[in-house]
Design a protein around this motif. Structure first.
Motif, mmCIF file in Angstrom:
data_model
loop_
_atom_site.group_PDB
_atom_site.id
_atom_site.type_symbol
_atom_site.label_atom_id
_atom_site.label_comp_id
_atom_site.label_asym_id
_atom_site.label_seq_id
_atom_site.Cartn_x
_atom_site.Cartn_y
_atom_site.Cartn_z
ATOM 1 N N GLN A 1 8.116 143.519 -46.594
ATOM 2 C CA GLN A 1 9.260 144.648 -45.690
ATOM 3 C C GLN A 1 7.803 145.304 -45.206
ATOM 4 N N ASP A 2 7.228 145.599 -46.679
ATOM 5 C CA ASP A 2 5.312 146.227 -46.172
ATOM 6 C C ASP A 2 4.142 144.616 -46.118
ATOM 7 N N GLU A 3 3.756 145.176 -45.097
ATOM 8 C CA GLU A 3 2.321 143.792 -45.305
ATOM 9 C C GLU A 3 2.124 143.734 -46.982
ATOM 10 N N ALA A 4 1.544 145.066 -47.092
ATOM 11 C CA ALA A 4 0.515 145.280 -48.366
ATOM 12 C C ALA A 4 1.308 144.403 -49.623
ATOM 13 N N ASP A 5 2.898 143.788 -49.261
ATOM 14 C CA ASP A 5 3.137 143.234 -50.123
ATOM 15 C C ASP A 5 3.159 141.673 -50.429
ATOM 16 N N LEU A 6 2.612 141.082 -49.261
ATOM 17 C CA LEU A 6 2.084 140.041 -48.884
ATOM 18 C C LEU A 6 0.743 139.452 -49.707
ATOM 19 N N PRO A 7 1.154 137.883 -50.178
ATOM 20 C CA PRO A 7 0.187 137.321 -51.399
ATOM 21 C C PRO A 7 -0.975 137.775 -50.848
ATOM 22 N N GLN A 8 -2.624 137.499 -51.048
ATOM 23 C CA GLN A 8 -3.840 137.336 -50.620
ATOM 24 C C GLN A 8 -3.458 135.854 -50.213
ATOM 25 N N MET A 9 -4.565 135.300 -49.600
ATOM 26 C CA MET A 9 -4.562 133.419 -49.797
ATOM 27 C C MET A 9 -5.330 133.744 -50.289
ATOM 28 N N SER A 10 -5.284 132.062 -50.833
ATOM 29 C CA SER A 10 -6.574 131.633 -51.649
ATOM 30 C C SER A 10 -6.226 130.052 -51.586
ATOM 31 N N PRO A 11 -7.995 129.437 -52.530
ATOM 32 C CA PRO A 11 -7.913 127.867 -52.070
ATOM 33 C C PRO A 11 -6.736 127.169 -53.283
ATOM 34 N N SER A 12 -6.005 127.988 -54.333
ATOM 35 C CA SER A 12 -5.378 128.058 -55.261
ATOM 36 C C SER A 12 -4.153 128.286 -55.137
ATOM 37 N N GLU A 13 -3.489 129.229 -54.268
ATOM 38 C CA GLU A 13 -2.043 129.396 -54.171
ATOM 39 C C GLU A 13 -1.067 129.307 -53.146
ATOM 40 N N PHE A 14 -1.612 130.413 -51.830
ATOM 41 C CA PHE A 14 -1.344 130.491 -50.588
ATOM 42 C C PHE A 14 -2.235 130.563 -50.397
ATOM 43 N N ILE A 15 -2.181 128.955 -49.718
ATOM 44 C CA ILE A 15 -3.157 128.804 -48.741
ATOM 45 C C ILE A 15 -3.278 129.170 -47.815
ATOM 46 N N MET A 16 -2.243 129.234 -46.993
ATOM 47 C CA MET A 16 -1.793 129.842 -45.475
ATOM 48 C C MET A 16 -0.989 130.892 -45.844
ATOM 49 N N ILE A 17 -0.911 132.062 -44.702
ATOM 50 C CA ILE A 17 -0.042 132.665 -44.550
ATOM 51 C C ILE A 17 -0.097 133.168 -43.004
ATOM 52 N N GLU A 18 0.742 132.746 -41.838
ATOM 53 C CA GLU A 18 0.929 133.494 -40.431
ATOM 54 C C GLU A 18 1.642 134.184 -40.465
ATOM 55 N N LYS A 19 1.795 134.933 -39.382
ATOM 56 C CA LYS A 19 2.193 136.018 -39.027
ATOM 57 C C LYS A 19 3.412 135.350 -38.119
ATOM 58 N N ILE A 20 4.798 135.384 -37.591
ATOM 59 C CA ILE A 20 5.993 134.557 -36.650
ATOM 60 C C ILE A 20 6.639 136.018 -35.995
ATOM 61 N N ALA A 21 6.687 137.101 -37.104
ATOM 62 C CA ALA A 21 7.287 138.314 -35.640
ATOM 63 C C ALA A 21 7.577 139.465 -36.965
ATOM 64 N N PRO A 22 7.661 140.674 -36.775
ATOM 65 C CA PRO A 22 7.444 141.482 -37.520
ATOM 66 C C PRO A 22 8.821 141.098 -38.477
#
Length: 199
Positions: free
Chosen positions: A170-191
């Protein structure tokens, strides 16, 4: 720097007809994160490059896809009768396997085309109607849904912790951070909705 790295390493940039490099984001640990796409008729790679001020720190790709690639490759050699028999005998969802292997640009388009269905699944789960949600998930050839804190995830699939899917916050602040060891990519497709890969 990335093009020079590709020429020296396994990926051999000269073998690809399409090479694109685009910023993907930043994190508290890395100055820039780039998405590098290498494509040809035979194969493609979506690479995620993590940089610090002094250069490239890490390069990641969705890992452990060889088994899935082998299954899809063998399936494509079958005639129509063999394909039907394989699907009945194994209960395999070839469309799901192809989605796991699809280039990011195709997954982004798939996500945009199915946003209304994604929202419906999210609302069904929020309303306690998990069986109806599971039927919707299956109709989209996705694996399953899961929640983690304020994150809602629709998983396409993968092997062990090397997964690809769609993430809702719901809030962009709740996104995990990208890192080489877990979420290797996150890209927005829509709100509220994002494509993600983990390792």
């Amino acid at each position: 720097e990335m093009r020079s790295y590709l020429k020296r390493k396994f990926y051999a940039a000269d073998n690809y007809s399409e090479i694109t490099v685009a910023p993907l984001g930043r994190s508290s640990e890395f100055s820039e994160i780039f998405h590098v796409f290498l494509g040809s008729k035979e194969k493609h790679f979506d690479l995620y490059v993590y940089t610090k001020e002094d250069g490239i720190y890490a390069v990641r790709v969705l890992a452990q896809t060889a088994i899935i690639e082998a299954i899809v490759s063998e399936y494509e050699k079958f005639n129509e009768a063999q394909k039907r028999e394989f699907e009945q005998r194994t209960d395999a969802d070839i469309i799901n396997l192809k989605l796991i292997l699809a280039p990011d640009k195709e997954l982004m388009e798939f996500g945009k085309q199915n946003l209304a269905a994604f929202e419906k699944i999210y609302e069904l789960y929020a309303g306690g109607e998990s069986e109806r949600a599971k039927a919707e998930i299956k109709s989209l050839h996705l694996s399953h849904a899961e929640t983690s804190g304020k994150r809602f995830m629709l998983l396409i699939g993968g092997i062990t912790d090397n997964s690809v899917g769609f993430l809702r916050v719901q809030d962009e602040a709740d996104l995990p951070q990208m890192s080489p060891s877990e979420f290797i990519m996150i890209e927005k497709i829509a709100p509220n909705w994002y494509l993600f890969k983990t390792t």
